[in-house]
Write a protein that holds these residues in place. Structure first.
Motif, mmCIF file in Angstrom:
data_model
loop_
_atom_site.group_PDB
_atom_site.id
_atom_site.type_symbol
_atom_site.label_atom_id
_atom_site.label_comp_id
_atom_site.label_asym_id
_atom_site.label_seq_id
_atom_site.Cartn_x
_atom_site.Cartn_y
_atom_site.Cartn_z
ATOM 1 N N ALA A 7 -49.571 59.418 -28.553
ATOM 2 C CA ALA A 7 -50.704 59.117 -28.053
ATOM 3 C C ALA A 7 -51.826 59.767 -28.893
ATOM 4 O O ALA A 7 -53.008 59.113 -28.980
ATOM 5 N N ASP A 26 -51.889 69.808 -35.130
ATOM 6 C CA ASP A 26 -50.638 69.859 -34.288
ATOM 7 C C ASP A 26 -49.934 71.100 -34.743
ATOM 8 O O ASP A 26 -49.756 71.595 -35.600
ATOM 9 N N SER A 28 -46.557 71.532 -34.877
ATOM 10 C CA SER A 28 -45.309 71.171 -35.577
ATOM 11 C C SER A 28 -45.435 71.009 -37.058
ATOM 12 O O SER A 28 -46.588 71.232 -37.548
ATOM 13 N N ARG A 34 -42.616 63.944 -29.694
ATOM 14 C CA ARG A 34 -41.228 63.572 -29.178
ATOM 15 C C ARG A 34 -40.502 62.325 -29.509
ATOM 16 O O ARG A 34 -39.413 62.031 -29.185
ATOM 17 N N TYR A 51 -35.212 55.085 -28.546
ATOM 18 C CA TYR A 51 -35.778 53.613 -28.863
ATOM 19 C C TYR A 51 -36.882 53.249 -28.100
ATOM 20 O O TYR A 51 -37.408 54.343 -27.294
ATOM 21 N N VAL A 123 -52.701 75.177 -31.219
ATOM 22 C CA VAL A 123 -53.882 75.670 -30.809
ATOM 23 C C VAL A 123 -53.880 76.732 -29.553
ATOM 24 O O VAL A 123 -53.046 76.259 -28.511
ATOM 25 N N ASP A 296 -48.367 60.240 -22.704
ATOM 26 C CA ASP A 296 -47.241 59.403 -21.967
ATOM 27 C C ASP A 296 -47.330 59.537 -20.361
ATOM 28 O O ASP A 296 -47.409 58.645 -19.552
ATOM 29 N N ARG A 302 -43.223 57.129 -21.349
ATOM 30 C CA ARG A 302 -42.279 56.185 -22.760
ATOM 31 C C ARG A 302 -43.146 56.198 -23.979
ATOM 32 O O ARG A 302 -44.760 56.385 -23.736
ATOM 33 N N ILE A 303 -42.898 55.729 -25.023
ATOM 34 C CA ILE A 303 -43.506 55.586 -26.211
ATOM 35 C C ILE A 303 -44.701 54.746 -26.067
ATOM 36 O O ILE A 303 -45.966 54.836 -26.368
HETATM 37 C C1 LIG Z 1 -34.982 63.464 -25.013
HETATM 38 C C2 LIG Z 1 -36.087 62.316 -24.902
HETATM 39 C C3 LIG Z 1 -35.590 61.107 -24.613
HETATM 40 C C4 LIG Z 1 -36.572 59.966 -24.637
HETATM 41 N N1 LIG Z 1 -36.254 58.587 -24.617
HETATM 42 C C5 LIG Z 1 -37.071 57.949 -24.898
HETATM 43 C C6 LIG Z 1 -36.963 56.197 -24.694
HETATM 44 O O1 LIG Z 1 -35.513 56.033 -24.987
HETATM 45 N N2 LIG Z 1 -37.936 55.551 -25.122
HETATM 46 C C7 LIG Z 1 -39.287 55.806 -24.893
HETATM 47 O O2 LIG Z 1 -39.956 54.932 -25.132
HETATM 48 N N3 LIG Z 1 -39.770 57.306 -24.702
HETATM 49 C C8 LIG Z 1 -38.395 58.110 -24.706
HETATM 50 N N4 LIG Z 1 -38.981 59.604 -24.655
HETATM 51 C C9 LIG Z 1 -40.201 59.732 -24.204
HETATM 52 C C10 LIG Z 1 -41.301 59.487 -25.545
HETATM 53 O O3 LIG Z 1 -40.734 60.306 -26.471
HETATM 54 C C11 LIG Z 1 -42.731 60.284 -24.950
HETATM 55 O O4 LIG Z 1 -43.103 59.152 -23.847
HETATM 56 C C12 LIG Z 1 -43.710 59.993 -26.101
HETATM 57 O O5 LIG Z 1 -43.177 60.351 -27.394
HETATM 58 C C13 LIG Z 1 -44.884 60.858 -25.889
HETATM 59 O O6 LIG Z 1 -46.005 60.977 -26.399
HETATM 60 P P1 LIG Z 1 -46.974 61.766 -26.502
HETATM 61 O O7 LIG Z 1 -47.869 61.719 -27.680
HETATM 62 O O8 LIG Z 1 -47.654 61.496 -25.283
HETATM 63 O O9 LIG Z 1 -46.514 63.402 -26.453
HETATM 64 P P2 LIG Z 1 -45.770 64.160 -27.443
HETATM 65 O O10 LIG Z 1 -44.830 63.478 -28.422
HETATM 66 O O11 LIG Z 1 -45.217 65.348 -26.581
HETATM 67 O O12 LIG Z 1 -46.788 64.870 -28.411
HETATM 68 C C14 LIG Z 1 -47.477 66.143 -28.258
HETATM 69 C C15 LIG Z 1 -47.788 66.796 -29.473
HETATM 70 O O13 LIG Z 1 -48.489 67.975 -29.102
HETATM 71 C C16 LIG Z 1 -48.072 68.999 -30.136
HETATM 72 N N5 LIG Z 1 -48.765 70.221 -29.200
HETATM 73 C C17 LIG Z 1 -48.110 70.706 -28.180
HETATM 74 N N6 LIG Z 1 -48.937 71.943 -27.660
HETATM 75 C C18 LIG Z 1 -49.658 72.268 -28.911
HETATM 76 C C19 LIG Z 1 -50.806 73.124 -29.242
HETATM 77 N N7 LIG Z 1 -50.874 74.122 -28.160
HETATM 78 N N8 LIG Z 1 -51.385 73.120 -30.257
HETATM 79 C C20 LIG Z 1 -51.040 72.108 -31.156
HETATM 80 N N9 LIG Z 1 -50.203 70.966 -31.078
HETATM 81 C C21 LIG Z 1 -49.682 71.034 -29.870
HETATM 82 C C22 LIG Z 1 -46.752 68.793 -30.135
HETATM 83 O O14 LIG Z 1 -46.099 69.482 -31.389
HETATM 84 C C23 LIG Z 1 -46.606 67.258 -30.052
HETATM 85 O O15 LIG Z 1 -46.303 66.802 -31.473
HETATM 86 C C24 LIG Z 1 -37.897 60.549 -24.693
HETATM 87 C C25 LIG Z 1 -38.303 61.555 -24.881
HETATM 88 C C26 LIG Z 1 -37.378 62.829 -24.946
HETATM 89 C C27 LIG Z 1 -37.933 64.231 -25.049
#
Ligand SMILES: Cc1cc2nc3c(=O)[nH]c(=O)nc-3n(C[C@H](O)[C@H](O)[C@H](O)COP(=O)(O)OP(=O)(O)OC[C@H]3O[C@@H](n4cnc5c(N)ncnc54)[C@H](O)[C@@H]3O)c2cc1C
Length: 318
Positions: A7, A26, A28, A34, A51, A123, A296, A302-303
């Motif tokens: 996102a 970030d 990490s 995720r 996936y 942060v 998400d 999801r992704i």
């Molecule tokens: C076990 C598992 C299985 C999954 N399977 C699927 C699947 O098969 N297919 C699919 O489409 N989706 C799947 N998902 C969901 C998918 O991974 C997520 O929907 C998507 O990656 C979320 O992206 P995001 O950017 O919204 O959040 P995130 O990927 O959570 O990004 C948030 C970021 O913020 C950072 N962060 C958090 N707090 C702070 C802070 N205080 N300061 C700085 N940085 C911070 C974190 O390090 C992270 O990099 C799965 C997720 C998991 C955990």
């Protein structure tokens, strides 16, 4: 911009393309959130998103570009189902599945190219002053620059912790929190314990998903199986020790027919794995304050939801 998951990255890319100056923080060691890959000595595997699919034309177009660039590839696994199918109408057939190449985290690395990305910045505090938004990270203290807007692309609990002191009403708007936990075990074997199965949805016992990560396209390295526990079981055992959880999950894997003993087991607890608000608002943008939320959980999960939410927030900024 806080959060370099899909996102945050999609939002930051779109804003940069439109001429905004974006700094992305970030906590990490690498981007992708995720959509994650665990790397250990001699092996690696996707332990978060397994996936992804593309259900909307705009995301399908982006995925086609990623595939053309070699960042992802269609995946045609033969998937089994263990245990009774859940009650209710039969789900529609899944659309085409894709995997990141050579790992899921390749998606984040690709999207992060050319962006001003500050890793190892957890942060911990946001403050709005005359000069704009200031932020403090646990690792580096107060950041020298101030910003016109602050955009949080984080799971709701992590966003809430930061905005509660500055905007309790907006923080309250992140409730109810839809995110479900997931315990994940990664088991490395000398010989494949279940060669007849590539991946499976599991509707019995603790597990919900098992996958032979080493047999996904383009993977190299030893045999590694990824086991995900279901949300109810994960929640019920949220405070158990990783060693205990790993043992229980491997027992359940053996119940599916897995043979042999892994030479290494690594366990990871995802506190905020999956979940989405209904109805999905897509993103939240407060123009006057210069404060926005994406992720998400605001766009169907999801992704794909994460990518679309980030784009929607960027579009709201103009
Ligand atoms: C076990 C598992 C299985 C999954 N399977 C699927 C699947 O098969 N297919 C699919 O489409 N989706 C799947 N998902 C969901 C998918 O991974 C997520 O929907 C998507 O990656 C979320 O992206 P995001 O950017 O919204 O959040 P995130 O990927 O959570 O990004 C948030 C970021 O913020 C950072 N962060 C958090 N707090 C702070 C802070 N205080 N300061 C700085 N940085 C911070 C974190 O390090 C992270 O990099 C799965 C997720 C998991 C955990």
């Amino acid at each position: 911009m806080l959060g370099a998951g899909i996102a945050g990255l999609s939002c930051a890319r779109r804003l940069s393309e439109r001429g905004h100056r974006v700094t992305l923080f970030d906590k990490s060691r690498g981007p992708s959130g995720r959509a994650a890959t665990r790397r250990e000595d001699g092996w690696s595997c996707d332990h978060g998103a397994q996936y992804f699919t593309a259900r909307t034309p705009e995301f399908a177009q982006a995925v086609a570009q990623w595939c053309a660039a070699g960042v992802c590839q269609p995946w045609f696994p033969s998937l089994r189902v263990f245990g009774p199918a859940p009650r209710g109408p039969r789900p529609a057939p899944a659309p085409q599945r894709y995997v990141g190449m050579p790992h899921m985290s390749a998606l984040g690395r690709w999207l992060a190219q050319g962006l001003d990305l500050r890793l190892w910045h957890t942060v911990t505090e946001l403050r709005r002053g005359e000069g704009g938004w200031a932020l403090r990270s646990g690792e580096h203290g107060w950041h020298g620059e101030s910003f016109d807007s602050v955009l949080l692309a984080l799971p709701p609990a992590q966003a809430r912790a930061l905005i509660q002191p500055i905007d309790p009403e907006l923080a309250g708007g992140t409730e109810p929190d839809p995110m479900e936990p997931c315990w994940c075990a990664m088991a490395v074997y000398d010989a494949d314990p279940l060669p007849e199965v590539e991946g499976a949805f599991v509707n019995q016992g603790p597990l919900s998903w098992v996958c032979a990560d080493h047999r996904k396209p383009g993977r190299q390295g030893p045999c590694c199986w990824v086991l995900h526990a279901g949300p109810d079981w994960s929640r019920a055992h949220i405070d158990a020790s990783p060693a205990e959880v790993g043992a229980w999950m491997l027992e359940a894997f053996a119940d599916l027919g897995a043979r042999g003993t892994p030479r290494q087991v690594t366990v990871h607890r995802w506190l905020y794995a999956r979940g989405a608000r209904e109805p999905a608002p897509g993103m939240i943008w407060q123009a006057q304050a210069g404060l926005g939320l994406a992720g998400d959980w605001l766009a169907g999960g999801r992704i794909e939801g994460a990518w679309r939410s980030g784009r929607a927030l960027a579009d709201a900024l103009g």
